[in-house]
Design a protein around this motif. Structure first.
Motif, PDB file in Angstrom:
ATOM      1  N   GLY A  41     -15.213  53.266  12.554  1.00 31.43           N
ATOM      2  CA  GLY A  41     -16.247  53.338  13.609  1.00 31.43           C
ATOM      3  C   GLY A  41     -15.906  52.039  14.658  1.00 31.43           C
ATOM      4  N   LYS A  42     -14.558  51.863  14.744  1.00 34.67           N
ATOM      5  CA  LYS A  42     -14.054  50.961  15.726  1.00 34.67           C
ATOM      6  C   LYS A  42     -13.065  51.629  16.566  1.00 34.67           C
ATOM      7  N   GLY A  65      -9.039  44.414  12.169  1.00 33.58           N
ATOM      8  CA  GLY A  65      -9.805  44.522  10.887  1.00 33.58           C
ATOM      9  C   GLY A  65     -11.233  44.069  11.091  1.00 33.58           C
ATOM     10  N   LYS A  66     -11.743  43.636  12.176  1.00 36.64           N
ATOM     11  CA  LYS A  66     -13.134  42.977  12.765  1.00 36.64           C
ATOM     12  C   LYS A  66     -13.499  43.937  13.625  1.00 36.64           C
ATOM     13  N   GLU A  67     -12.972  43.833  14.747  1.00 40.82           N
ATOM     14  CA  GLU A  67     -13.696  44.420  15.958  1.00 40.82           C
ATOM     15  C   GLU A  67     -12.803  45.896  16.528  1.00 40.82           C
ATOM     16  N   PHE A  68     -11.703  45.680  15.897  1.00 47.13           N
ATOM     17  CA  PHE A  68     -10.822  46.909  16.094  1.00 47.13           C
ATOM     18  C   PHE A  68      -9.890  47.184  15.167  1.00 47.13           C
ATOM     19  N   GLU A  69      -9.005  48.342  15.141  1.00 48.67           N
ATOM     20  CA  GLU A  69      -8.251  48.628  14.393  1.00 48.67           C
ATOM     21  C   GLU A  69      -6.862  48.834  14.999  1.00 48.67           C
ATOM     22  N   ILE A  70      -5.681  48.840  14.324  1.00 49.92           N
ATOM     23  CA  ILE A  70      -4.328  49.069  14.852  1.00 49.92           C
ATOM     24  C   ILE A  70      -3.562  49.882  13.907  1.00 49.92           C
ATOM     25  N   ILE A  71      -3.019  51.063  14.325  1.00 52.14           N
ATOM     26  CA  ILE A  71      -2.098  51.836  13.685  1.00 52.14           C
ATOM     27  C   ILE A  71      -0.597  51.645  14.215  1.00 52.14           C
ATOM     28  N   THR A  72       0.459  51.211  13.692  1.00 51.58           N
ATOM     29  CA  THR A  72       1.849  51.352  14.029  1.00 51.58           C
ATOM     30  C   THR A  72       2.493  52.232  13.201  1.00 51.58           C
ATOM     31  N   LEU A  73       2.940  53.160  13.988  1.00 55.28           N
ATOM     32  CA  LEU A  73       3.591  54.318  13.175  1.00 55.28           C
ATOM     33  C   LEU A  73       4.975  54.804  13.581  1.00 55.28           C
ATOM     34  N   SER A  74       5.804  54.820  12.508  1.00 55.26           N
ATOM     35  CA  SER A  74       7.393  55.066  12.877  1.00 55.26           C
ATOM     36  C   SER A  74       7.373  56.251  13.523  1.00 55.26           C
ATOM     37  N   ALA A 128       9.740  55.567  25.769  1.00 50.70           N
ATOM     38  CA  ALA A 128       8.970  54.505  26.833  1.00 50.70           C
ATOM     39  C   ALA A 128       8.336  53.585  26.139  1.00 50.70           C
ATOM     40  N   ALA A 129       7.623  52.506  26.912  1.00 48.90           N
ATOM     41  CA  ALA A 129       7.141  51.348  26.359  1.00 48.90           C
ATOM     42  C   ALA A 129       5.604  51.437  26.766  1.00 48.90           C
ATOM     43  N   GLY A 130       4.910  51.241  25.801  1.00 51.07           N
ATOM     44  CA  GLY A 130       3.464  51.334  26.097  1.00 51.07           C
ATOM     45  C   GLY A 130       2.845  51.470  24.788  1.00 51.07           C
ATOM     46  N   ILE A 131       1.304  51.282  24.708  1.00 48.41           N
ATOM     47  CA  ILE A 131       0.388  51.363  23.786  1.00 48.41           C
ATOM     48  C   ILE A 131      -0.605  52.264  24.288  1.00 48.41           C
ATOM     49  N   PHE A 132      -1.636  52.741  23.094  1.00 48.75           N
ATOM     50  CA  PHE A 132      -2.626  53.518  23.496  1.00 48.75           C
ATOM     51  C   PHE A 132      -3.767  53.032  22.666  1.00 48.75           C
ATOM     52  N   VAL A 133      -4.701  53.333  23.413  1.00 46.74           N
ATOM     53  CA  VAL A 133      -6.166  52.838  23.015  1.00 46.74           C
ATOM     54  C   VAL A 133      -7.239  53.924  22.744  1.00 46.74           C
ATOM     55  N   ALA A 134      -7.756  54.123  21.669  1.00 50.03           N
ATOM     56  CA  ALA A 134      -8.732  55.380  21.351  1.00 50.03           C
ATOM     57  C   ALA A 134      -9.998  54.962  21.061  1.00 50.03           C
ATOM     58  N   SER A 135     -10.945  55.667  21.253  1.00 52.61           N
ATOM     59  CA  SER A 135     -12.454  55.142  20.993  1.00 52.61           C
ATOM     60  C   SER A 135     -12.791  55.549  19.553  1.00 52.61           C
ATOM     61  N   PRO A 136     -13.792  55.062  18.947  1.00 52.84           N
ATOM     62  CA  PRO A 136     -14.081  55.386  17.624  1.00 52.84           C
ATOM     63  C   PRO A 136     -14.385  56.848  17.201  1.00 52.84           C
ATOM     64  N   GLN A 137     -14.392  57.809  18.247  1.00 53.58           N
ATOM     65  CA  GLN A 137     -14.455  59.066  18.001  1.00 53.58           C
ATOM     66  C   GLN A 137     -12.992  59.653  17.998  1.00 53.58           C
ATOM     67  N   GLY A 138     -12.033  58.911  18.314  1.00 51.93           N
ATOM     68  CA  GLY A 138     -10.745  59.358  18.203  1.00 51.93           C
ATOM     69  C   GLY A 138     -10.219  60.091  19.533  1.00 51.93           C
TER      70      GLY A 138
END
Length: 274
Positions: free
Chosen positions: A70-71, A105-114, A177-187
């Motif tokens: 839910g984060k 782990g508290k307010e949000f999560e991070i996924i680093t995928l190869s 390219a260089a960048g990261i992505f932010v997603a809602s708790p609903q994906g």
């Protein structure tokens, strides 16, 4: 296609050209499979949460398992043996995280995928240890996930994110390219952040946007109200109209408080004289 996509494609092409030049291929035409490298924004798209991967311990996991917390989630596509750009992106993210009170782990999560299907959980573990040491916040290891996976599942997630990459046969490295992505708790994809440097403020506001107003303090609401994302600057900037409006509200409140204090003091003086 958004203007930002064209910029990112151009940036990727320039970086790739420089890479090829360094190995003596500057005069050769760009291979056809590398011409579409870049990022195409798919804001609002739903991530394929049913896809499965392997975490740093080698255990099977799904995207759903992270979003079930839910984060909001930061998604970072990289590969662990990347000689330059992936490390720059991750280091930029690490520096931004250091400046935040919020933590994975508290307010949000991070996924680093190869993005390299040949990479192993052993490499993922080594990379995680490096970045957990760099962040130096107990408990964050539960919220920053380092994954590997099969190519079809990697491609499926990358495709939804609009992250177009390719293996350069001349160098044996991945062009991306260089960048990261932010997603809602609903994906759902809510924000793209570009480059190799990510300010703590930009990360915080992007996560606040993705959280859809849940558990936001008054200070965070003011922060979101005063800043808006500028795709040209690839950063959140002060939105002058809202800032002036907010300043006006504070001015009116201050005047009201001042007049109230005068009225209260005058009332006390009248009671004392009576």
């Amino acid at each position: 296609m958004r203007p930002t996509s064209a910029i990112i494609r151009g940036t990727a092409a320039v970086m790739l050209t420089a890479s090829l030049a360094s190995v003596g291929h500057a005069e050769e035409p760009l291979p056809s499979q590398l011409k579409n490298v870049g990022i195409v924004e798919n804001l609002g798209a739903s991530l394929p949460l049913q896809l499965s991967y392997l975490d740093e311990t080698g255990a099977a996991v799904t995207l759903q398992s992270v979003f079930d917390k839910g984060k909001p989630v930061i998604v970072n596509l990289a590969y662990y043996e990347c000689p330059m750009l992936c490390n720059q992106v991750m280091n930029g993210m690490l520096n931004g995280l250091r400046g935040m009170r919020w933590a994975p782990g508290k307010e949000f999560e991070i996924i680093t995928l190869s993005i390299d299907p040949k990479e192993t959980s052993k490499l993922a573990t080594a990379k995680k240890l490096t970045y957990m040491s760099g962040l130096a916040r107990p408990g964050t290891e539960k919220g920053w996930h380092f994954w590997t996976g099969a190519e079809p599942n990697i491609r499926a997630l990358a495709g939804t994110l609009g992250f177009n990459y390719a293996l350069d046969s001349a160098t044996g490295q991945y062009a991306h390219a260089a960048g990261i992505f932010v997603a809602s708790p609903q994906g759902k994809i809510s924000r793209y952040l570009y480059g190799t440097e990510f300010k703590a403020k930009d990360l915080k506001i992007a996560l606040l946007e993705a959280s859809e107003g849940k558990s936001i303090s008054i200070g965070d609401k003011i922060l979101m109200f005063c800043y808006s994302y500028d795709p040209d600057r690839r950063s959140y900037v002060l939105f002058a109209r809202n800032t002036m409006r907010t300043g006006g509200y504070f001015f009116i409140a201050a005047i009201g408080l001042f007049l109230g204090m005068l009225w209260y003091r005058d009332l006390k003086r009248q009671k004392a004289m009576a």
